[in-house]
Scaffold this motif. Sequence first.
Motif, mmCIF file in Angstrom:
data_model
loop_
_atom_site.group_PDB
_atom_site.id
_atom_site.type_symbol
_atom_site.label_atom_id
_atom_site.label_comp_id
_atom_site.label_asym_id
_atom_site.label_seq_id
_atom_site.Cartn_x
_atom_site.Cartn_y
_atom_site.Cartn_z
ATOM 1 N N MET A 31 4.904 9.684 -11.562
ATOM 2 C CA MET A 31 6.127 9.703 -10.757
ATOM 3 C C MET A 31 6.680 11.126 -10.679
ATOM 4 O O MET A 31 6.779 11.838 -11.680
ATOM 5 C CB MET A 31 7.175 8.766 -11.382
ATOM 6 C CG MET A 31 8.512 8.772 -10.673
ATOM 7 S SD MET A 31 9.650 7.579 -11.413
ATOM 8 C CE MET A 31 11.162 8.043 -10.587
ATOM 9 N N ALA A 65 11.285 6.674 -5.528
ATOM 10 C CA ALA A 65 9.953 6.196 -5.914
ATOM 11 C C ALA A 65 9.761 4.731 -5.544
ATOM 12 O O ALA A 65 8.701 4.336 -5.043
ATOM 13 C CB ALA A 65 9.765 6.406 -7.411
ATOM 14 N N ILE A 66 10.796 3.913 -5.774
ATOM 15 C CA ILE A 66 10.695 2.486 -5.440
ATOM 16 C C ILE A 66 10.556 2.295 -3.943
ATOM 17 O O ILE A 66 9.715 1.514 -3.464
ATOM 18 C CB ILE A 66 11.920 1.728 -5.984
ATOM 19 C CG1 ILE A 66 11.897 1.729 -7.520
ATOM 20 C CG2 ILE A 66 11.948 0.298 -5.453
ATOM 21 C CD1 ILE A 66 13.151 1.153 -8.144
ATOM 22 N N MET A 91 7.043 3.233 -2.910
ATOM 23 C CA MET A 91 6.030 2.225 -3.242
ATOM 24 C C MET A 91 6.082 1.037 -2.291
ATOM 25 O O MET A 91 5.054 0.542 -1.828
ATOM 26 C CB MET A 91 6.230 1.756 -4.688
ATOM 27 C CG MET A 91 5.815 2.776 -5.736
ATOM 28 S SD MET A 91 5.848 2.121 -7.423
ATOM 29 C CE MET A 91 7.608 1.872 -7.663
ATOM 30 N N SER A 99 4.670 2.035 1.081
ATOM 31 C CA SER A 99 3.201 2.103 1.056
ATOM 32 C C SER A 99 2.580 0.710 1.050
ATOM 33 O O SER A 99 1.544 0.465 1.677
ATOM 34 C CB SER A 99 2.741 2.882 -0.183
ATOM 35 O OG SER A 99 3.210 4.200 -0.149
ATOM 36 N N ALA A 100 3.224 -0.216 0.344
ATOM 37 C CA ALA A 100 2.664 -1.556 0.227
ATOM 38 C C ALA A 100 2.789 -2.353 1.508
ATOM 39 O O ALA A 100 1.879 -3.098 1.885
ATOM 40 C CB ALA A 100 3.326 -2.301 -0.922
#
Length: 546
Positions: free
Chosen positions: A1, A112-113, A116, A119-120
């Motif tokens: 991270m 960061a959350i 993610m 990206s998902a």
Amino acid sequence: MKFKKLGRYRTGGTDDHMQLGVPPPRTPDGRVYRFSPNENAHPRHFVIGPVAAEVPLTDGLRARMKLEPRSRQCVCPYTGAVGTDDDFLHPEDRDAAIEVVKHAAMQDVEDAIVGMLTSAFGGRTSRKGPISISMKLARGAPPPAPRFARRDLMRELVCDHCGRDYGVFAIGLFCPDCGAPNLRLHFAREAELVGNQASMAEALTDSKEELAYRLLGNAHEDVLTAFEATMKTVYLYGKVQAGIETRPKVGNDFQNVEKSGRRFAELGLDPFDSLAEPEMAALELNIQKRHIIGHNLSVIDDKFAVQAADARIGETVQLVGDDIRTFAAICQKVVDGLDAWLGGSPSPTISRQPLLLTIKEPQMAPDDPRGLMGLDLQLSLLARRIALWAVEQDAEGMRDSVDGDTLRDAFSESSEQELGEAIAELSVDSLVEVSHAMGSDVTSFRPNLELYLTFDGIAFGTDPLVDARTLAEMALACEYSVDVEALFKATGWTLRRFNPSIEYVASQLSNDRVSRYHGTSLAVDSFFLIDEDRVVLKRFIKRLKG
């Protein structure tokens, strides 16, 4: 991270074990709070600012210094104790640094959350299996970083040995940068203010004779008050240096020449040895005159009549501006001697006229007439100019988006790349949220609240931090529900002034207790306060009071 926002404060270490350095909060004039590690300092706190005057260092000046100027050490102005800058770090500034680090870390975690999840799902719909899942990320502006207001102290000085600007609460014996005795400088500042008071009184017309007399009386009293406090401070310092740690009870001994002499004789010092006989007589007369003014409604009694040949019992004691200035000059001569005793030699600046150094006026660059580069930021001048322009364009403080084409027209002298990089600077520092407008190479953006908190002071001459503190105090006076429109009407402020400040207050609370309606002229319509919120707002107010 990756910790991009936290990394701004990185001074060393690794990604996993960062060493961080957070700059301390500053006063509006750029000073930093310091707190003496010496528990016997009275008081313990002071402020130190930038170098404000150029003083060529001579051997005579250096001989009176405890430290080489601009070192990473500090001197307690009240006791002369020497330590590192870290030793003098104000306890509240440690707490402030922790809050800043926590905020930056939380922002990095949120980024960061979001990254993610993006990206998902990428905003698409998943149709595999009997259940479909869609993800749409809607992210609001980040909350503003914690701010810790600082207010300057009341006695502002510039060291006549090293040129350092600083401020103290009480009588300062030493410069916190170089450690040279600044006692005579401190009293000279008092004498200057007294001279200004006398001049104001002399400028009044005959119809305001009573007011003029009252002003002269206050000025005369201020001379003795400052003189007494200075004598007492030096005496107590001398006792500590002699190994007597307890503070002797001195009462009002230093309002009396004879008692003062006996006190200083304990230190092997005669504070009045530089005075000629007429000066000594004038000093004693003016001290007695002060008692007549302060305790006898200015009416001459038999004791004063004995000391003053032209005084008549029952008449009002005469006050003349030049007499007050002479009184201050005699006291200054005594203080100069005490200053020499502190430094081991007379100050080489005694012959300097005027005594007080003139603080250098900031040199405004032709392309920065508003002094934007004076703000403690990492932004280029263009980024600062764009920021100031953006807050000035917003008539109601609703943080409306700024169109890229409008921005380009306003800054037509700058290239597309220069504008893009300047806005990127604002985005990196969380001052704006960016988006790219169709058909334009220049980035559009929406100001974050942080932009207003930073630039409104220059733009409009008001302090949104002070305003937010006022609004928080008004909100705490409400029982549960806070009617923001009622607060707005009670302040009498413009919408432009009110909205950023009330939004800053609301940012301290949980979103589920804050109501915002589109189409209204208020950034916040109402909010509710539970006990937890009241605690939060009280701490918020304390932080902003500095």
